[in-house]
Design an enzyme around this catalytic site. Structure first.
Site, short mmCIF file in Angstrom:
data_model
loop_
_atom_site.label_atom_id
_atom_site.label_comp_id
_atom_site.label_asym_id
_atom_site.label_seq_id
_atom_site.Cartn_x
_atom_site.Cartn_y
_atom_site.Cartn_z
N GLY C 50 0.80 -1.22 0.00
CA GLY C 50 0.00 0.00 0.00
C GLY C 50 0.83 1.27 0.00
O GLY C 50 0.27 2.35 -0.18
N CYS C 259 -27.73 -9.81 -16.14
CA CYS C 259 -27.09 -9.54 -17.43
C CYS C 259 -28.01 -10.03 -18.55
O CYS C 259 -28.53 -11.15 -18.52
CB CYS C 259 -25.75 -10.26 -17.52
N CYS C 262 -26.02 -13.18 -20.36
CA CYS C 262 -25.73 -14.45 -19.70
C CYS C 262 -26.57 -14.68 -18.46
O CYS C 262 -26.50 -15.74 -17.86
CB CYS C 262 -24.25 -14.53 -19.34
N CYS C 284 -22.97 -7.67 -18.66
CA CYS C 284 -21.73 -7.82 -17.87
C CYS C 284 -20.64 -6.92 -18.40
O CYS C 284 -20.38 -6.86 -19.59
CB CYS C 284 -21.19 -9.26 -17.98
N CYS C 290 -18.60 -13.02 -19.16
CA CYS C 290 -19.89 -13.20 -19.80
C CYS C 290 -19.84 -14.30 -20.86
O CYS C 290 -20.71 -15.16 -20.93
CB CYS C 290 -20.32 -11.86 -20.42
#
Lengths: 267, 256, 324
Positions: C50, C259, C262, C284, C290
């Site tokens: 970080g 979606c 899908c 998606c 997808c």
């Protein structure tokens, strides 16, 4: 050059054992001198006190007498630390301190503040107050600064103001618009409420009528009977007779040839 | 009793002159000490040196922390210094805009010191902020307004609230009432007086206004040309000034 | 410039050798000294999760703001046997994704793929793939602004101090203001996180929906900001916590729709306007995810293979995907 109220000393350098040997001794002033130097006027010196000595014990009320300009107010102010004494020493009982006293002359500011809070009370000649604070809060303040609960402090303030005949309707008002006598009574209430063991009173009855002078005299007598050590200046003879146990006469410095002023005792 | 803040021969100069030199004093808990002087007297330099915003040239500076430790402030590491400034100290700037975040709401300004020391409950932060707004006599319903929506006197109160919210023991104030209207000044002084007594704060105030000193301070230090020329109890210094400069200063105050 | 005529952009095969990379370029474009500098920075970044490590960002053949940071990181770590996937907001087919993928193909000859599962390095802009990653994978993020505090504290020197001293009150102020103004924390992308309990980090402008994927991810996550010249990292299995208040906890976005292609209800959906009558379709964002789902569905349910009708809806969008 730096001028302080004197180098802060944790211990009294030339301490006296008087406060240990005499349990009733509350205040000792030795050869107190005060000269004002007016730098703005070419540095001329005005001698206000030429050497005043005084011991005050519990239960005593010393009244300072003398002509105008003799230094009575000046002496009181020196005792309170409001004026810096130019010479001599002033000691006030301070329980727990080395040798049981604090030398005001030369003390650190926070020590004087402590002693003012816990030991010495002062009623000045004129009420100098913080604007916009109501009379009740002014009177309650010394108790609050000692840690007393606000409500209790206000109650005690009310009792005292009532006793001094300050009308109830004035309690929640700021004293700036009060009459001289009313202001003075607020001043007295503030000075007496915390029941200090040493009291310095500068003309406390100056603007009061006979009835209120009587109330104030009673309050002072009660304080004295409680064991307070009092030094005061009173213009009015009746009050003086009522409260004094001793009289100390001061003369204006130039009038003396030297040496301490005459002290007359009243039995 | 140990002093809260202790300075010995503290000196900070700019190019060998100005600034402040050889300043020594002790400040105790609950005391309000006013540093009085005219422009150029060195009072602001002294304040900034004491608050560690400027580095002193020489001298000693010690502080007694809440846990009783005595810290040598001149050798304190930066993280510790910042932590001290966040938790035990406050600094009220002359211009409230310097002491506030202009882009966030009043509540965020007061809440930030709390969040900086780990406060994580939005509702509680907000409540505390509102309490403090009431304490400094601001309308608590205005908590979501930006500082610019408040008047100068109110912004100064906001700054004071922001500084006091973490319960500091020592607060530095740089001319807190300068630039405000007289009536606004008066209200602010009342507020400061009440807060210092009820919160038992130690305060170091720099001002050129003797009336402020008379009203707020237990003790007074008079500065001239970078040096402390006189110091003592406020009533003593103002009623019985010793130094020529102090006498001039006191005599110059306009009577009301 | 001197690009070979035949390019390697196969879907599956892993056959790539330096001999097929463009002539005249060092492997992965950058010279070895630069790669060494970058690797040192990366090592430091991985050692302090970080923490933003400054690095000497090089001039790349594309301007700042187009992924130079991510490209430099990828260039420093990519090897002959790696398989690279590049996505831009979840799609392998946007101009940027295509360009970057081609850049690496030309300068390394390395195999490229669209399939998340087959990639060893995935360079991404503004999304984390839906498919969970493995310990054998590295995710490289393109980062525009690495400093999470920059809006409230524009001074770089002061920000460095704040990070060094863990003095993060400011970011809470920002979130507080969000709640004041919007009733809840309104930040929906580039949502600040605390990495390994220590450094406040910007996860790059991924939607906050993706923030939970940062936490304890099996893959190594590397972040490159070219314009701002910072590199940082989240090593595998590192705790990452999104900031919030106790009484306003962190929440991800949810959609009412599935979606349209899908049927997924778990992935991040993009909202697409399909005609000028305002018809919308939710699809998606992660195109590979997808595709994979549809391929599985096709395999399972052949009978339903038909023209997939757009489940057009004229309802107003509830949570639109953020396109930074």
């Amino acid at each position: 050059m730096t001028l302080t109220s004197s180098p802060a000393a944790q211990h009294n350098m030339r301490g006296t054992r008087a406060f240990i040997e005499r349990p009733a001794l509350m205040l000792r002033a030795e050869d107190v001198r005060k000269t004002f130097t007016l730098h703005g006027q070419g540095g001329i010196g005005i001698e206000a006190l030429a050497g005043v000595s005084l011991d005050v014990e519990r239960g005593e009320c010393i009244v300072l007498v003398g002509p105008s300009g003799a230094g009575k107010s000046t002496f009181l102010r020196c005792l309170y630390g409001n004026y810096l004494a130019s010479g001599g020493s002033i000691a006030i009982r301070d329980e727990g301190a080395p040798l049981e006293h604090l030398e005001i002359t030369g003390a650190a500011p926070h020590d004087i503040l402590r002693v003012r809070r816990n030991v010495v009370g002062y009623v000045s000649q004129f009420l100098r107050v913080i604007p916009r604070v109501c009379a009740l809060d002014i009177v309650a303040a010394p108790l609050v600064s000692r840690g007393v609960e606000e409500d209790e402090a206000r109650e005690r303030a009310q009792t005292l103001l009532a006793r001094l005949n300050v009308p109830r309707r004035l309690w929640s008002l700021a004293p700036a618009t009060f009459s001289g006598g009313e202001q003075q009574r607020v001043n007295i209430a503030r000075g007496l409420i915390a029941q200090h063991r040493v009291l310095l009173l500068d003309e406390p009855t100056a603007s009061l009528d006979a009835e209120n002078r009587e109330v104030v005299a009673s309050l002072i007598s009660e304080a004295r009977e409680r064991g307070a050590a009092i030094v005061g200046v009173f213009h009015d003879e009746d009050t003086r007779e009522r409260v004094a146990t001793r009289v100390l006469a001061l003369a204006a410095p130039r009038a003396q040839a030297g040496g301490t002023p005459a002290v007359a005792e009243i039995a | 009793m140990t002093p809260l803040l202790s300075a010995r021969s503290l000196t900070k100069q700019y190019g060998g002159r100005n600034g402040c030199r050889d300043v020594s004093f002790d400040l105790y808990p609950g005391e309000v000490l006013c540093i009085v002087g005219e422009s150029g007297s060195g009072k602001t330099t002294l304040l900034n040196t004491l608050a560690l915003r400027t580095e002193a040239d020489s001298g000693e500076l010690r502080y007694t922390s809440t846990n009783g430790d005595t810290l040598d402030l001149r050798t304190l590491s930066e993280p510790r210094r910042r932590l001290l400034a966040r938790t035990e100290w406050g600094f009220v700037q002359q211009n409230p805009r310097d002491g506030l975040r202009a882009g966030v709401s009043a509540g965020a300004n007061i809440g930030e010191p709390l969040m900086a020391v780990g406060a994580r409950h939005y509702g509680q932060i907000r409540n505390t902020a509102q309490q403090w707004m009431r304490r400094v006599e601001l309308d608590a319903t205005r908590i979501d307004e930006l500082p610019s929506a408040f008047s100068g006197g109110m912004q100064q109160r906001l700054q004071i609230a922001r500084n006091l919210v973490t319960g500091p023991r020592l607060v530095f104030m740089d001319e807190p009432t300068a630039g405000l209207d007289v009536s606004v000044q008066a209200r602010l002084l009342d507020l400061l007086r009440t807060l210092t007594t009820t919160l038992h704060l130690s305060v170091l105030i720099v001002t050129h206004d003797i009336g402020v000193a008379r009203l707020l301070a237990h003790r007074l230090m008079v500065m001239q040309g970078g040096a402390v020329v006189e110091s003592g109890l406020t009533d003593q210094v103002l009623d019985d000034p010793q130094h020529p400069y102090t006498q001039t200063l006191v005599a110059s105050v306009l009577p009301v | 410039m001197n690009a070979p005529d035949s390019l390697q952009t196969s879907n599956a095969t892993v056959t790539s050798h330096e001999t097929q990379a463009a002539a005249g370029y060092n492997f992965a474009y950058l010279d070895e000294q630069t790669k060494r500098m970058l690797r040192r920075a990366l090592l430091k970044a991985v050692a302090v999760p970080g923490y933003q490590v400054p690095f000497a960002s090089r001039e790349m053949p594309l301007p700042y703001g187009w992924g130079t940071g991510g490209i430099q990181v990828t260039a420093a770590i990519i090897g002959a046997n790696d398989t690279l996937k590049v996505i831009d907001q979840g799609s392998d087919d946007t101009t940027n994704a295509v360009n970057i993928r081609r850049f690496f193909a030309r300068t390394t000859g390395v195999a490229t793929t669209r399939h998340t599962r087959e990639a060893s390095i995935i360079q991404t802009r503004h999304r984390i793939p839906e498919t969970p990653l493995t310990e054998k994978q590295i995710l490289v993020y393109q980062v525009p602004m690495p400093e999470p505090l920059f809006r409230l504290e524009p001074r770089v020197a002061e920000c460095k101090k704040l990070h060094a001293l863990s003095d993060y009150g400011l970011i809470s102020v920002e979130l507080y203001e969000d709640i004041v103004q919007h009733g809840s924390i309104a930040t929906t992308y580039d949502y600040p996180v605390t990495v390994n309990g220590r450094y406040l980090t910007s996860p790059s402008p991924i939607p906050k929906f993706d923030n939970p994927k940062l936490h304890m991810n099996a893959a190594l996550q590397l972040f490159g900001a070219g314009r701002e010249r910072r590199i940082y990292a989240i090593p595998p299995y590192t705790p990452v916590k999104s900031l919030d208040f106790d009484d306003h906890p962190f929440e991800v976005q949810r959609w009412e729709h599935a979606c349209a292609l899908c049927g997924s209800r778990e992935s991040f959906l993009d909202e697409m306007i399909v005609d000028d009558a305002g018809k919308r379709m939710f699809v998606c964002s992660d195109s590979d995810y997808c595709h994979e789902r549809r391929a599985n569905d096709d395999a399972i349910d052949d009978a339903n293979v038909d023209t997939i009708d757009a489940h057009a809806t004229t309802e107003p969008a509830t949570h639109a995907g953020e396109h930074a």
